[in-house]
Design a protein around this motif. Sequence first.
Motif, short mmCIF file in Angstrom:
data_model
loop_
_atom_site.label_atom_id
_atom_site.label_comp_id
_atom_site.label_asym_id
_atom_site.label_seq_id
_atom_site.Cartn_x
_atom_site.Cartn_y
_atom_site.Cartn_z
N ASN A 290 12.75 -6.39 1.18
CA ASN A 290 11.55 -6.29 2.01
C ASN A 290 11.12 -4.83 2.18
OD1 ASN A 290 10.70 -8.89 2.61
ND2 ASN A 290 12.32 -9.18 4.15
N LYS A 291 12.10 -3.93 2.32
CA LYS A 291 11.75 -2.50 2.42
C LYS A 291 11.02 -2.05 1.14
CE LYS A 291 15.56 -1.31 5.53
NZ LYS A 291 16.84 -0.56 5.69
N ALA A 292 11.51 -2.51 0.00
CA ALA A 292 10.83 -2.14 -1.26
C ALA A 292 9.43 -2.73 -1.33
CB ALA A 292 11.67 -2.62 -2.45
N LEU A 293 9.30 -4.04 -0.93
CA LEU A 293 7.98 -4.68 -0.99
C LEU A 293 7.02 -4.05 0.01
CD1 LEU A 293 9.00 -8.44 -1.34
CD2 LEU A 293 8.30 -6.83 -3.14
N ASP A 294 7.54 -3.66 1.21
CA ASP A 294 6.66 -2.99 2.18
C ASP A 294 6.16 -1.65 1.64
OD1 ASP A 294 8.58 -4.09 5.08
OD2 ASP A 294 6.98 -5.08 3.91
N PHE A 295 7.07 -0.92 0.93
CA PHE A 295 6.64 0.36 0.34
C PHE A 295 5.53 0.14 -0.70
CE2 PHE A 295 6.99 4.71 -0.83
CZ PHE A 295 6.79 4.77 -2.21
N ILE A 296 5.70 -0.90 -1.52
CA ILE A 296 4.67 -1.21 -2.54
C ILE A 296 3.36 -1.54 -1.85
CG2 ILE A 296 4.00 -2.79 -4.38
CD1 ILE A 296 7.00 -3.13 -5.02
N ALA A 297 3.39 -2.35 -0.79
CA ALA A 297 2.17 -2.73 -0.07
C ALA A 297 1.52 -1.52 0.56
CB ALA A 297 2.51 -3.79 0.99
N SER A 298 2.35 -0.53 1.01
CA SER A 298 1.79 0.68 1.64
C SER A 298 0.98 1.51 0.65
CB SER A 298 2.92 1.52 2.24
OG SER A 298 3.70 2.12 1.20
N LYS A 299 1.16 1.28 -0.65
CA LYS A 299 0.42 2.01 -1.68
C LYS A 299 -0.87 1.29 -2.07
CE LYS A 299 3.37 5.31 -1.86
NZ LYS A 299 2.99 6.65 -1.33
N GLY A 300 -1.28 0.32 -1.24
CA GLY A 300 -2.54 -0.38 -1.50
C GLY A 300 -2.43 -1.52 -2.47
N VAL A 301 -1.21 -1.98 -2.75
CA VAL A 301 -1.02 -3.07 -3.71
C VAL A 301 -0.87 -4.37 -2.92
CG1 VAL A 301 0.40 -4.02 -5.53
CG2 VAL A 301 0.08 -1.55 -5.35
N LYS A 302 -1.67 -5.38 -3.30
CA LYS A 302 -1.62 -6.67 -2.62
C LYS A 302 -0.68 -7.60 -3.39
CE LYS A 302 -4.61 -10.23 -0.69
NZ LYS A 302 -6.01 -10.73 -0.54
N LEU A 303 0.42 -7.93 -2.76
CA LEU A 303 1.41 -8.80 -3.40
C LEU A 303 1.09 -10.26 -3.07
CD1 LEU A 303 4.60 -6.74 -2.54
CD2 LEU A 303 3.47 -6.89 -4.75
N VAL A 304 0.85 -11.03 -4.09
CA VAL A 304 0.46 -12.42 -3.90
C VAL A 304 1.63 -13.32 -4.29
CG1 VAL A 304 -1.18 -14.24 -4.53
CG2 VAL A 304 -1.95 -11.87 -4.35
N SER A 305 2.11 -14.12 -3.34
CA SER A 305 3.15 -15.14 -3.58
C SER A 305 4.48 -14.53 -4.00
CB SER A 305 2.69 -16.14 -4.66
OG SER A 305 1.49 -16.77 -4.24
N ILE A 306 4.69 -13.23 -3.77
CA ILE A 306 5.98 -12.61 -4.10
C ILE A 306 6.71 -12.31 -2.79
CG2 ILE A 306 7.12 -10.64 -5.20
CD1 ILE A 306 4.80 -10.43 -7.11
N GLY A 307 7.83 -12.95 -2.56
CA GLY A 307 8.60 -12.73 -1.33
C GLY A 307 10.01 -12.27 -1.65
N ALA A 308 10.65 -11.70 -0.64
CA ALA A 308 11.99 -11.15 -0.84
C ALA A 308 12.98 -12.25 -1.23
CB ALA A 308 12.46 -10.44 0.44
#
Length: 852
Positions: A59-77
């Motif tokens: 989740n920390k990695a996915l939150d960092f990716i989202a903070s860069k303006g990337v919208k993650l669709v249907s990808i969960g930890a």
Amino acid sequence: TFTAWCNSHLRKAGTQIENIEEDFRDGLKLMLLLEVISGERLAKPERGKMRVHKISNVNKALDFIASKGVKLVSIGAEEIVDGNVKMTLGMIWTIILRFAIQDISVEETSAKEGLLLWCQRKTAPYKNVNIQNFHISWKDGLGFCALIHRHRPELIDYGKLRKDDPLTNLNTAFDVAEKYLDIPKMLDAEDIIGTLRPDEKAIMTYVSCYYHAFSGAQKAETAANRICKVLAVNQENEQLMEDYEKLASDLLEWIRRTIPWLENRAPENTMQAMQQKLEDFRDYRRLHKPPKVQEKCQLEINFNTLQTKLRLSNRPAFMPSEGKMVSDINNAWGGLEQAEKGYEEWLLNEIRRLERLDHLAEKFRQKASIHESWTDGKEAMLQQKDYETATLSEIKALLKKHEAFESDLAAHQDRVEQIAAIAQELNELDYYDSPSVNARCQKICDQWDNLGALTQKRREALERTEKLLETIDQLYLEYAKRAAPFNNWMEGAMEDLQDTFIVHTIEEIQGLTTAHEQFKATLPDADKERQAILGIHNEVSKIVQTYHVNMAGTNPYTTITPHEINGKWEHVRQLVPRRDQALMEEHARQQQNERLRKQFGAQANVIGPWIQTKMEEIGRISIEMHGTLEDQLNHLRQYEKSIVNYKPKIDQLEGDHQQIQEALIFDNKHTNYTMEHIRVGWEQLLTTIARTINEVENQILTRDAKGISQEQMNEFRASFNHFDRKKTGMMDCEDFRACLISMGYNMGEAEFARIMSIVDPNRLGVVTFQAFIDFMSRETADTDTADQVMASFKILAGDKNYITVDELRRELPPDQAEYCIARMAPYNGRDAVPGALDYMSFSTALYGESDL
């Protein structure tokens, strides 16, 4: 491929992965990967082995990716922790897109499109390479080899590669990239060749590594592209200036040669020579002038396009050589049109004059010949002394004969006056053979005066002898008196029946026909007179036979015999049907001429209003706002096509006009339009539609160069139309001032004069829509400047204050490199080296700030 890409970054941190769906499940290497590729520190990871610790790290990695303006669709930890291959690969692809591809920018395009454009630009010079996508375009391996060779030509001998050997090409590129460029093998050559459509994401991932590997060379290429762009604009503008000067010179020279020919009014002596001049003029109008009309229109279009390009590139306005401005050419063209109009009128008047002269000259010759034939021998007859030895009866006969001659002489007085009148008219019309006409007329008049004097002298002599003479034959005298006028009437009738006639209308030929019918109505009475005269002669013969009078069988009072009267009467009867035939033929010709008039009038009355309507419609189109500029341009081009398709009707009308001129028809009551009106209207229509299309094209060019939106363009057009109070497509100075005030401009006379010098450089006193939108977009325009070009040269020179010939030839295309070398001054600074060139002064010269 994704595994190799991840390892290319993880090895910088001293680690790697073996199985992509397993090694990222605890989130530790995933967080490490993100720190390496972003250069940023992530939150401290959880070191526990429990599922909750793994989910927290992911989740920390996915939150960092989202903070860069990337919208993650249907990808969960949970999916990553559970080793879901599809979700894991989707996450890695998202990371690749964000950190390896998204930031790629080439010529205002970015991400995938920017990377594709970069590949196309780099591989463009290579044969057999055509990059259109990220799958089948790379199957033969030449694209990868071309990218390496473009930046590191020493690593691959591109000339030895073959398109039909893709395996060798792919392995060569992968091996060289791994060995010399530090790009790991992410693709398998056999897989690419054996797959109908290689995986697009794998190819993009691998090619992005090439882009980042060569990004160091990108700055130099961008600088070179900027310089190439500026130089290309400058070269194109110089060529347009040279083309304008040459076209203007050629057109002015043609006008200079043509005007003296049109102003030549030297008349010709014959109809054939004048007809040839008319034919030459037709060839000029049909063959020589139309191409020049097109050249003139093209010259104006080129001038407007050049000025627009110079304004858009911040160059000074183009000023043609003295005498070659568009206004100078228009003035010269106006002089040509004026000379042309006067020349055509003069030609037609000269043809009418020569036609009239030919008719009068023939009439003069006929009347003169008849008169000379009549006067032949009259002087000798009047000078005879036969009365001195004549008997009394002979003297009386001579006296009566003389009276009959005087009647005949008086009857010929009208003909002599007609001959003199015709000669006078020929002189007034400047007949070329007037001297011979005058000489012949003078001889006739002198002879006539002499006949009058001789006649009077003989009468006086006969009257002196008359007292000695007592008898005379009254019948011969009556015969002579009646035969002479009748003979003169027949001669006049023969003359009239043989007289040529020229008519131009149906009414004129109908008038001649009516007069002829009236003449034929007098023939029965004339025949009665003839029979009466012949009856007198028969009575004389009867008396001579009855009383055995010795008259020697001749009439002493006249030379007109019954045989002559009968012969002339028969001749008159033969001439009447000939005259009927001539009148009928002329009537048919006039009917044909009337048909030509009606045919021309019917077409002209349709074409003339059609041209006027089209001119008005073009005027409305040029100021209305319907759709985008491209829509307006397409509309105008379709409009132009419909106008050009109308050309056959103009040509048909030209053909009818030529038939009218060949038939020498000079007026037409069925229409107010002349061919000249139609021609001028048609030429103006073609010029107007071409000019309007050019204006819209320049507006599109300005809009695209300035980045103006369609809504802004519509607002500009609405403001312009509102203050264009006269609806001429242009604002005068006061209208433009009011427009500026309405938009919030608060300026004095000096500021307004400065703005007018920008929007009206030719000082015509009007502001066009093109100049208006140039002004409105000038402040926010994103154009190249001298400082930007100078900075680009500095990049190519490696931050030196000079640049060498070798550097120019290495970084720029050959033709533009040579362009710079020929125009750059030598660099004279302290740090100069042999062959150093001053790129700073050259950059300022490109924008008119100093001499180039």
